[in-house]
Design a protein around this motif. Structure first.
Motif, PDB file in Angstrom:
ATOM      1  N   SER A   6     -12.761  14.360  -4.118  1.00 45.48           N
ATOM      2  CA  SER A   6     -13.076  13.410  -4.960  1.00 45.48           C
ATOM      3  C   SER A   6     -13.789  12.169  -4.445  1.00 45.48           C
ATOM      4  CB  SER A   6     -11.767  13.194  -5.474  1.00 45.48           C
ATOM      5  OG  SER A   6     -10.783  14.096  -6.051  1.00 45.48           O
ATOM      6  N   GLY A   7     -14.489  11.668  -5.458  1.00 43.98           N
ATOM      7  CA  GLY A   7     -14.990  10.353  -4.988  1.00 43.98           C
ATOM      8  C   GLY A   7     -13.997   9.129  -4.915  1.00 43.98           C
ATOM      9  N   GLY A  56     -14.890   2.685 -12.107  1.00 48.94           N
ATOM     10  CA  GLY A  56     -15.657   3.812 -11.741  1.00 48.94           C
ATOM     11  C   GLY A  56     -15.364   4.570 -10.528  1.00 48.94           C
ATOM     12  N   ARG A  57     -16.024   5.612 -10.001  1.00 45.09           N
ATOM     13  CA  ARG A  57     -15.742   6.351  -8.813  1.00 45.09           C
ATOM     14  C   ARG A  57     -17.025   6.773  -8.313  1.00 45.09           C
ATOM     15  NH1 ARG A  57     -11.158   8.428  -6.692  1.00 45.09           N
ATOM     16  NH2 ARG A  57      -9.221   7.715  -7.896  1.00 45.09           N
ATOM     17  N   THR A  58     -17.252   6.796  -7.009  1.00 42.66           N
ATOM     18  CA  THR A  58     -18.519   7.489  -6.244  1.00 42.66           C
ATOM     19  C   THR A  58     -18.333   9.062  -6.938  1.00 42.66           C
ATOM     20  OG1 THR A  58     -17.196   7.909  -4.310  1.00 42.66           O
ATOM     21  CG2 THR A  58     -18.507   5.683  -4.446  1.00 42.66           C
ATOM     22  N   PRO A  59     -19.360   9.688  -6.559  1.00 46.13           N
ATOM     23  CA  PRO A  59     -19.535  11.091  -6.986  1.00 46.13           C
ATOM     24  C   PRO A  59     -18.449  11.785  -6.083  1.00 46.13           C
ATOM     25  CG  PRO A  59     -21.640  10.066  -6.784  1.00 46.13           C
ATOM     26  CD  PRO A  59     -20.797   9.107  -6.258  1.00 46.13           C
ATOM     27  N   ASP A  60     -18.004  13.042  -6.559  1.00 43.76           N
ATOM     28  CA  ASP A  60     -17.387  14.004  -5.741  1.00 43.76           C
ATOM     29  C   ASP A  60     -18.394  14.435  -4.512  1.00 43.76           C
ATOM     30  OD1 ASP A  60     -15.243  13.649  -7.565  1.00 43.76           O
ATOM     31  OD2 ASP A  60     -15.563  15.725  -8.364  1.00 43.76           O
ATOM     32  N   ILE A  61     -17.737  14.733  -3.460  1.00 48.16           N
ATOM     33  CA  ILE A  61     -18.625  15.130  -2.289  1.00 48.16           C
ATOM     34  C   ILE A  61     -18.256  16.458  -1.980  1.00 48.16           C
ATOM     35  CG2 ILE A  61     -19.504  12.868  -1.725  1.00 48.16           C
ATOM     36  CD1 ILE A  61     -17.605  12.948   0.693  1.00 48.16           C
ATOM     37  N   TRP A  62     -19.108  17.564  -1.230  1.00 43.46           N
ATOM     38  CA  TRP A  62     -18.737  18.661  -0.648  1.00 43.46           C
ATOM     39  C   TRP A  62     -19.484  18.447   0.782  1.00 43.46           C
ATOM     40  CZ3 TRP A  62     -22.861  22.118   0.372  1.00 43.46           C
ATOM     41  CH2 TRP A  62     -23.770  21.986  -0.638  1.00 43.46           C
ATOM     42  N   ARG A 101       0.983  -1.297  -0.141  1.00 42.35           N
ATOM     43  CA  ARG A 101       0.040   0.016  -0.051  1.00 42.35           C
ATOM     44  C   ARG A 101       0.902   1.157  -0.029  1.00 42.35           C
ATOM     45  NH1 ARG A 101      -3.922   0.636   5.087  1.00 42.35           N
ATOM     46  NH2 ARG A 101      -1.694   1.294   5.930  1.00 42.35           N
ATOM     47  N   SER A 102       0.907   2.059  -1.052  1.00 37.16           N
ATOM     48  CA  SER A 102       1.609   3.255  -1.159  1.00 37.16           C
ATOM     49  C   SER A 102       0.497   4.400  -0.953  1.00 37.16           C
ATOM     50  CB  SER A 102       2.303   3.201  -2.311  1.00 37.16           C
ATOM     51  OG  SER A 102       1.702   3.449  -3.490  1.00 37.16           O
ATOM     52  N   TYR A 103       1.093   5.568  -0.359  1.00 37.61           N
ATOM     53  CA  TYR A 103       0.283   6.814  -0.181  1.00 37.61           C
ATOM     54  C   TYR A 103       1.263   7.842  -0.566  1.00 37.61           C
ATOM     55  CZ  TYR A 103      -1.952  10.668   1.743  1.00 37.61           C
ATOM     56  OH  TYR A 103      -2.730  12.080   2.102  1.00 37.61           O
ATOM     57  N   THR A 104       1.088   8.646  -1.760  1.00 31.06           N
ATOM     58  CA  THR A 104       2.025   9.453  -2.046  1.00 31.06           C
ATOM     59  C   THR A 104       1.061  10.953  -2.297  1.00 31.06           C
ATOM     60  OG1 THR A 104       2.980   7.892  -3.564  1.00 31.06           O
ATOM     61  CG2 THR A 104       3.192  10.433  -4.020  1.00 31.06           C
ATOM     62  N   ALA A 105       1.609  11.801  -1.472  1.00 33.29           N
ATOM     63  CA  ALA A 105       0.710  13.208  -1.444  1.00 33.29           C
ATOM     64  C   ALA A 105       1.453  14.227  -1.394  1.00 33.29           C
ATOM     65  CB  ALA A 105       0.066  13.179  -0.276  1.00 33.29           C
ATOM     66  N   LEU A 106       0.866  15.560  -1.890  1.00 36.78           N
ATOM     67  CA  LEU A 106       1.500  16.812  -1.966  1.00 36.78           C
ATOM     68  C   LEU A 106       0.456  17.760  -1.431  1.00 36.78           C
ATOM     69  CD1 LEU A 106       3.655  18.897  -3.159  1.00 36.78           C
ATOM     70  CD2 LEU A 106       2.361  19.045  -5.133  1.00 36.78           C
ATOM     71  N   GLU A 107       0.902  18.715  -0.345  1.00 36.42           N
ATOM     72  CA  GLU A 107       0.137  19.387   0.399  1.00 36.42           C
ATOM     73  C   GLU A 107       0.379  20.682   0.247  1.00 36.42           C
ATOM     74  OE1 GLU A 107      -0.113  20.721   5.078  1.00 36.42           O
ATOM     75  OE2 GLU A 107       0.426  18.727   4.475  1.00 36.42           O
ATOM     76  N   THR A 135      -8.423  11.738  -4.875  1.00 31.71           N
ATOM     77  CA  THR A 135      -7.153  12.383  -5.382  1.00 31.71           C
ATOM     78  C   THR A 135      -7.247  13.895  -5.035  1.00 31.71           C
ATOM     79  OG1 THR A 135      -7.973  11.031  -7.361  1.00 31.71           O
ATOM     80  CG2 THR A 135      -6.276  12.563  -7.858  1.00 31.71           C
ATOM     81  N   HIS A 136      -8.296  14.448  -4.871  1.00 33.08           N
ATOM     82  CA  HIS A 136      -8.162  15.726  -4.400  1.00 33.08           C
ATOM     83  C   HIS A 136      -9.145  16.042  -3.402  1.00 33.08           C
ATOM     84  CE1 HIS A 136      -6.970  16.732  -8.555  1.00 33.08           C
ATOM     85  NE2 HIS A 136      -7.633  15.888  -9.090  1.00 33.08           N
TER      86      HIS A 136
END
Length: 889
Positions: free
Chosen positions: A780-781, A806-812, A686-692, A755-756
């Motif tokens: 992002s979903g 596919g993906r679930t819908p984006d949420i806010w 499992r890899s987690y790559t992030a830019l903050e 993703t976002h």
């Protein structure tokens, strides 16, 4: 454990600190002349309402000073030396687990008798040495924000922490699942030791809490036991002034929007949630003995629907308590005694039974949904802190935490009948699938010393922790997957297991000149799982090196670059040990007629009982651990704005648990995937790559704001202790990749990949005393899968590459708090609050059914389409208002 003993757990894939945790912070700075020359022998005195008496030190030949082990709070710092004009810095914040840096403090020669210089210390600063990713959120900050009633709700405000909508998995941090986090209260580890994470972690209202510290990564050798995040709440202590808080909060169905329900959601009608409480604190003896005490009863009641059967009453009553004594035993020695806990009863309407078994779209009777539970938690801690002159600190603590749950059926039928799952008619009926009465306890001892040796601050510590879990699990389940085949699983499993964990660590923080700090440390821990026959499995070589560095640029205290590298281990939950390291009497009976009919006899009875001797200690095995690398840049612009840019990479290196070699054995085998008996499985990755990119702004009149954006990718074949593909706690099950048929297409985007993620929070005064707080997030979903099911072993198979359906819908989500204080009388202030949660009521889908077929033909082709495939299992909650009133004195 063999095939049948985990039928209930695995069927979910069918269409269905330790005291080493900080409670204090540090202070440091450099004193120079107007010509930027260091000034030695300046006396630095610290005073504040969180400290009994005062603390003092003096600067070294380089003008440097440091104070260790300070309670979190706001302080006044006074610097004085004969021949120099005194300087007083007011409102200097000390935060837990952090070093407050005063930067360069300039003192002027005093030719004449002049008054002292007073500086307001309330400003943003940078920690010159820390590489920790995370934040401190104090009471003044979260009082202004629309947070949940429990202290853990503050975690979701931080950049790498994402809300999960699976039951029992509330917040994922840095690509891990919620069950890979660790939770502390005043340094006491309250993490559930059965599954880890927060399945049954103690609930603490934020009115009891002075500050919350969250470590998302990059921490030094003092910390461990989790590869997600560390969350520590510090409760209020007493002071020299008697003070307190009376509060009440309320919401109900009339203050809530219309709910959208997926088949995993429970529709609540006529619900009412309220809690009231009081917290008081003050002196017993001024500057010597302080007390704090708090009590909070909570009530949640609702009418909740059982599919096809209407509404039933659901009511939870919980009583939360906390108390603390702080004693200044001598000028250099203080002690703290802490006690907190809760007791609860719950008449529960639960859809967990239904949601775990996908492919069932009708309910014959409501009894499998009706539970009655009693539960409780108690923690106690004794902590000693002793100052070793002006340059050292010794700390010791002893803690004990315990909890219990007694769960059974609400009805006589639910108590007497087995759970019946009929996949031919897609019907669920009968009673509860099982009954259990778990109890757990954690006892820990910790010693730590810190010494300032010139340019080196050296610390070392030793810890010992004993986690104990006991249960009496009784399984009662009938499964029908074919028109003429019924399978009944029966088990009765009493037993007690332990995980005993010794730990040693050492850390050196080396200040190279005034700009560079290098931290190097090494943490060692061992885990020793014991069962009915003694030691069952050991992990004696959990070596965890840590390295960090920070370089200040430009004017000291205004900007820096920093980075860290380290190895981090996850503490093993006792759920796996309870399943394998005590005798497990279990029988799987196969019938050609309905076993519920009187006189029915099984055609075959498989004795699946296991003995711990079947699972010897596998030497050299490595449990869950990962490698982490971070790199960042931080800058303070003026006194109001702090900017941060940071990159993070996490790579899982191993996992430990159980699988089934379908070609060679009917029994579960233990080990590390890719090795030994589990060599038929791929290594877990499992890899987690992030830019903050983030910013924090603190303005006048209480204006504050935080912004963050994280671009990330979570990829691999291992979800974590929580099987996010299926929505179930599943420590040791490798996220469901346990048989050969699971392997194909199992690597790809993981369920927690978002993703976002953008977040914005802050507070702003509107005038006339009214303030508003806001928290907005956009995410992002999450990736979707297409699953089939291997009916022989009741395990999911990937019909397409993981995460590619596919993906679930984006949420806010938008949340607001409005607050208005009122002066009742001298020294007594009331505040009314209105929390408007989920503004706009988006109610977007957050969890979809992903099992497309529930069986296979003789050639392994998927058959029997799932009637609920693609349907929504859960939606975001609807909009809701919560009213509150607090009276502070």
């Amino acid at each position: 454990m063999k095939i049948g003993c985990v039928l209930l757990t695995v069927l979910c894939v069918l269409p269905q600190s330790l005291p080493a945790q900080e409670v204090t912070g540090n202070l440091q700075g450099r004193v120079v002349s107007p010509q930027s020359e260091p000034v030695a022998d300046v006396r630095v005195t610290l005073a504040g309402p969180s400290l009994q008496g005062t603390r003092a030190t003096q600067t070294d030949p380089q003008g440097f000073f440091q104070m260790l082990g300070l309670p979190a709070g706001s302080y006044t710092v006074r610097l004085a030396r004969i021949g120099f004009r005194p300087v007083v810095m007011d409102s200097v914040p000390i935060r837990i687990g952090r070093t407050t840096n005063l930067g360069l403090v300039t003192v002027e020669s005093e030719a004449l008798e002049l008054g002292e210089i007073v500086i307001n210390g309330q400003r943003l600063s940078i920690d010159p040495a820390s590489t920790t990713i995370g934040a401190n959120v104090d009471a003044a900050t979260y009082d202004a924000l629309p947070v949940g009633r429990d202290y853990r709700s503050i975690v979701a405000f931080l950049p790498h922490a994402n809300t999960s909508y699976y039951t029992g998995d509330p917040v994922n941090i840095g690509g891990a699942t919620g069950l890979e986090n660790a939770y502390f209260i005043d340094g006491v580890n309250v993490t559930d030791d059965h599954f880890q994470g927060v399945v049954s972690t103690f609930v603490l209202p934020y009115n009891f809490v002075r500050t919350v510290e969250v470590k998302e990564g990059g921490y030094d050798a003092r910390y461990g036991r989790a590869i997600g995040g560390l969350v520590n709440a510090v409760t209020y202590s007493g002071g020299n002034t008697f003070e307190g808080d009376v509060f009440a909060f309320f919401t109900d169905r009339g203050l809530t929007g219309e709910q959208r329900t997926g088949f995993n959601d429970v529709r609540s009608d006529g619900f009412t949630n309220y809690d009231v409480g009081v917290r008081v604190g003050g002196p017993i003896v001024r500057d010597r003995l302080w007390f704090s005490a708090a009590y909070n009863p909570q009530v949640e009641s609702a009418q909740q629907a059982v599919p096809g059967w209407g509404d039933f009453a659901d009511q939870l009553r919980r009583h939360v308590f906390a108390g603390k004594l702080t004693w200044q035993a001598a000028a250099s020695t203080s002690m703290e005694l802490l006690l907190f806990g809760d007791r609860s009863t719950h008449h529960e309407v639960s859809r967990a039974t239904f949601s775990q078994f996908s492919g069932l779209d009708s309910v014959a009777n409501p009894d499998p949904f009706l539970f009655f539970t009693r539960a409780g938690h108690t923690s106690a801690s004794l902590r000693l802190s002793h100052q070793l002159g002006a340059r050292g600190l010794f700390e010791a603590s002893v803690t004990h935490a315990s909890s219990f749950t007694r769960q059974g059926a609400e009805t006589a039928r639910g108590d007497s009948e087995p759970l019946y799952l009929d996949y031919i008619t897609s019907t669920l009926s009968g009673g509860l699938p099982g009954r259990n009465s778990p109890r757990d306890a954690r006892t820990s001892i910790a010693l730590r010393g810190t010494l300032e040796l010139g340019a080196h601050t050296v610390l070392g510590g030793v810890e010992y922790e004993d986690n104990r879990y006991s249960d009496r699990w009784q399984s009662n389940l009938i499964l029908r997957l074919d028109t003429a085949v019924w399978t009944k699983d029966s088990a009765l499993v009493p037993g007690t297991v332990h995980n005993r964990i010794p730990t040693l660590y050492a850390e050196d923080s080396w200040r190279i000149g005034s700009r560079v700090t290098v931290q190097g440390g090494l943490r060692w821990s061992g885990e020793y799982l014991t069962g009915s026959a003694g030691l069952a499995q050991s992990f004696p070589t959990e070596w965890q090196p840590r390295l960090g560095a920070a370089v200040q640029l430009g004017r000291l205290g205004t900007q820096r670059i920093f980075g860290s590298w380290g190895i981090f281990y996850q503490q093993q939950p006792l759920d796996v040990a309870q399943g394998f390291y005590i005798p497990f009497p279990e029988f799987l009976s196969v019938f050609s007629s309905d076993p519920r009919v009187p006189g029915a006899k099984p055609d075959t009875v498989l004795n699946l009982s296991t003995d711990p001797s079947q699972y010897p200690n596998i030497r050299g095995s490595k449990p869950e651990h990962h490698r982490e690398l971070t790199l960042g840049y931080e800058r303070v612009v003026g006194t109001n704005l702090r900017l941060t840019a940071r990159a993070m990479r996490r790579d899982l290196l191993s996992a430990f648990g159980f699988g089934l070699d379908t070609l060679n054995s009917l029994y579960w085998v233990m080990g590390v995937p890719g090795e030994g008996a589990l060599s038929y499985l791929p290594r877990m990755r499992r890899s987690y790559t992030a830019l903050e990119v983030s910013a924090e702004w603190a303005g006048r009149r209480g204006i504050q704001a935080r912004f963050s954006y994280v671009l990330s990718r979570t990829y691999g074949n291992y979800t974590g202790f929580y099987a996010s593909d299926y929505g179930a706690a599943a420590a040791g099950q490798f996220g469901g990749v346990q048989i050969r048929d699971n392997v194909k297409n199992s690597t790809g985007l993981l369920p927690n990949d978002r993703t976002h993620v953008l977040k914005l929070s802050g507070a702003y005064p509107l005038g006339l005393g009214l303030t508003t707080g806001v928290f907005f997030s956009w995410q992002s979903g999450t990736p979707l899968n297409d699953f089939g099911v291997n009916p022989t072993y009741v395990r999911a198979t990937f019909l397409v590459p993981r995460g590619s359906a596919g993906r679930t819908p984006d949420i806010w989500d938008l949340n607001l708090r409005f607050a208005r204080p009122f002066l009742l009388t001298k020294g007594v202030t009331a505040r009314a609050t209105l929390d408007w949660l989920h503004v706009g009521s988006p109610r977007r889908p957050v969890w979809l059914e992903q099992v497309q077929y529930v069986s296979e033909d003789a050639n392994g082709n998927p058959i029997n389409p799932n009637p609920t495939y693609g349907q929504v299992r859960s939606y975001q909650p609807p909009t809701q208002a919560r009213l509150g009133v607090e009276c502070t004195f």
